[in-house]
Scaffold this motif. Structure first.
Motif, PDB file in Angstrom:
ATOM      1  N   MET A  53      -4.311 -10.760  10.947  1.00  0.00           N
ATOM      2  CA  MET A  53      -4.554  -9.766   9.906  1.00  0.00           C
ATOM      3  C   MET A  53      -4.503 -10.436   8.541  1.00  0.00           C
ATOM      4  N   ASN A  54      -5.435 -10.043   7.643  1.00  0.00           N
ATOM      5  CA  ASN A  54      -5.463 -10.578   6.290  1.00  0.00           C
ATOM      6  C   ASN A  54      -4.133 -10.336   5.597  1.00  0.00           C
ATOM      7  N   SER A  55      -3.682 -11.332   4.809  1.00  0.00           N
ATOM      8  CA  SER A  55      -2.369 -11.248   4.159  1.00  0.00           C
ATOM      9  C   SER A  55      -2.272 -10.049   3.234  1.00  0.00           C
ATOM     10  N   SER A  56      -3.327  -9.780   2.461  1.00  0.00           N
ATOM     11  CA  SER A  56      -3.310  -8.654   1.527  1.00  0.00           C
ATOM     12  C   SER A  56      -3.222  -7.323   2.260  1.00  0.00           C
ATOM     13  N   LYS A  96      -2.004  -6.861   5.235  1.00  0.00           N
ATOM     14  CA  LYS A  96      -0.677  -6.782   5.844  1.00  0.00           C
ATOM     15  C   LYS A  96       0.363  -6.302   4.841  1.00  0.00           C
ATOM     16  N   LYS A  97       0.321  -6.869   3.630  1.00  0.00           N
ATOM     17  CA  LYS A  97       1.277  -6.473   2.604  1.00  0.00           C
ATOM     18  C   LYS A  97       1.063  -5.025   2.171  1.00  0.00           C
ATOM     19  N   LEU A  98      -0.221  -4.625   2.074  1.00  0.00           N
ATOM     20  CA  LEU A  98      -0.538  -3.247   1.703  1.00  0.00           C
ATOM     21  C   LEU A  98      -0.019  -2.275   2.751  1.00  0.00           C
ATOM     22  N   THR A  99      -0.189  -2.627   4.021  1.00  0.00           N
ATOM     23  CA  THR A  99       0.295  -1.776   5.113  1.00  0.00           C
ATOM     24  C   THR A  99       1.818  -1.670   5.092  1.00  0.00           C
ATOM     25  N   GLU A 100       2.469  -2.817   4.928  1.00  0.00           N
ATOM     26  CA  GLU A 100       3.927  -2.820   4.874  1.00  0.00           C
ATOM     27  C   GLU A 100       4.428  -2.000   3.685  1.00  0.00           C
ATOM     28  N   MET A 131       2.791  -0.380  -6.868  1.00  0.00           N
ATOM     29  CA  MET A 131       2.049   0.748  -6.296  1.00  0.00           C
ATOM     30  C   MET A 131       2.978   1.659  -5.500  1.00  0.00           C
ATOM     31  N   CYS A 132       3.877   1.059  -4.751  1.00  0.00           N
ATOM     32  CA  CYS A 132       4.854   1.803  -3.955  1.00  0.00           C
ATOM     33  C   CYS A 132       5.736   2.653  -4.864  1.00  0.00           C
ATOM     34  N   GLY A 133       6.201   2.072  -5.964  1.00  0.00           N
ATOM     35  CA  GLY A 133       7.063   2.797  -6.885  1.00  0.00           C
ATOM     36  C   GLY A 133       6.365   3.947  -7.562  1.00  0.00           C
ATOM     37  N   ILE A 134       5.134   3.713  -8.040  1.00  0.00           N
ATOM     38  CA  ILE A 134       4.392   4.765  -8.740  1.00  0.00           C
ATOM     39  C   ILE A 134       4.064   5.920  -7.799  1.00  0.00           C
TER      40      ILE A 134
END
Length: 341
Positions: free
Chosen positions: A1-4, A6-10, A58-61
């Motif tokens: 899975m692409n790193s970006s 993966k991080k977005l999903t997490e 993004m998570c915080g907002i």
């Protein structure tokens, strides 16, 4: 899975989990206090370790927006905003290539700015202001002069200035918050194995702080930046240049006090270490400590100037700051090798 991806999903999963936990905590009344002040920023620092800045922001907002829309609680949304910003700040500082007291210096200053900005919104929207709360403490002292008289009798060489106490209250609050969140986040990050190399190094520096704190200083550049800032603010006062905006004045003064603390701490450590190494007499070290305490409380400006000049001279002549950094870095590397980090 692409790193970006993966991080977005997490980040999305962690954000959803955080929102559910926060809504339950706020709905039951358990979320106010320790959870909002410490739990939320620590959670966001841990998310930062895992997902980095963009996705954590993004998570915080999104979390603040959903809390506001679902609960309709402006106070909770403002407090969560302040907390997640502090969490991101501490997460960023922990992961960058710097030393602990560099991070605490920068983090405290940015923490003051964050809290003043949040205070402006909180005062306008919900009518609460932590600055007004601290002013209430000062009003209490004013209405009870016997307290100040007793303090003056207890410490006759201390000149009590209520205005200074007021700004100290405001400066110490974000400093204490950043300090606590920073260290607790490192401990949790180590337990969860999500620290990067810089974070791991700071974890072992933190473990050694009890024995090696007297060798830990800011970078030389930060020391001179802080000194330049204090000199500039003092020059403005000498020129009778007044700052009328209460919030801007508070930020300028609180940053000045924080700079004074870190400058004094560095200077005191440099001079104290030189005395210990040169003469190796405990009695002389105790005498130096006593002179420092009395002089800084009785004639602060003169004592501060003398200590700064002596510390700068000694650092330039003996390169003390670099030698102290070498001692701390060497010890930290040995710990990292020992525990195979």
């Amino acid at each position: 899975m692409n790193s970006s991806v993966k991080k977005l999903t997490e980040a999305a999963v962690l954000s959803s989990t955080f929102i559910v936990i926060t809504m339950i905590a706020l709905s039951t009344g358990l979320g106010y206090g320790l959870y909002l002040d410490f739990g939320v920023p620590i959670i966001f620092a841990l998310i930062y370790f895992r997902c980095e800045f963009k996705y954590t922001l993004m998570c915080g907002i999104s979390s603040v927006t959903l809390i506001l829309l679902v609960l309709g609680n402006f106070a909770a949304a403002i407090l969560v905003s302040q907390s997640f910003l502090l969490g991101i700040l501490c997460g960023y500082l922990i992961t960058k290539a710097s030393d602990i007291f560099d991070d605490l210096f920068l983090g405290s200053i940015v923490g003051v700015i964050f809290m003043i900005l949040i205070d402006i919104y909180a005062r306008n929207i919900i009518g609460y202001s932590f600055m007004e709360e601290f002013q209430g403490y000062i009003d209490y002292f004013n209405s009870n002069p016997t307290i100040l008289e007793n303090m003056s009798k207890l410490l006759p060489f201390v000149k009590i200035n209520l205005q200074v106490i007021y700004y100290l209250f405001i400066a110490v609050f974000p400093f204490g918050m950043v300090f606590s969140i920073y260290f607790i986040s490192i401990m949790f990050g180590k337990k969860l194995r999500i620290l990067n190399e810089n974070g791991k190094r700071k974890y072992f520096m933190m473990r050694s702080i009890r024995n090696y704190s007297n060798f830990m200083c800011m970078k030389k550049e930060y020391f001179y930046y802080a000194l330049g800032y204090v000199a500039l603010v003092s020059l403005l006062r000498l020129c009778n240049i007044e700052i009328n905006n209460v919030y801007l004045k508070t930020i300028i003064t609180c940053v000045e006090y924080l700079s004074l603390y870190f400058i004094f701490r560095d200077g005191n450590i440099l001079i104290g270490n030189y005395i210990n190494i040169k003469y190796k007499k405990k009695s002389l070290s105790l005498l130096y400590f006593a002179i420092t305490i009395v002089s800084f409380f009785s004639m602060f400006k003169i004592a501060f100037l003398v200590y700064v000049i002596v510390a700068i001279f000694m650092d330039k002549k003996f390169n003390l700051r670099e030698k102290q950094k070498y001692i701390v870095d060497t010890h930290t590397e040995k710990l990292m090798i020992k525990y195979k980090i």
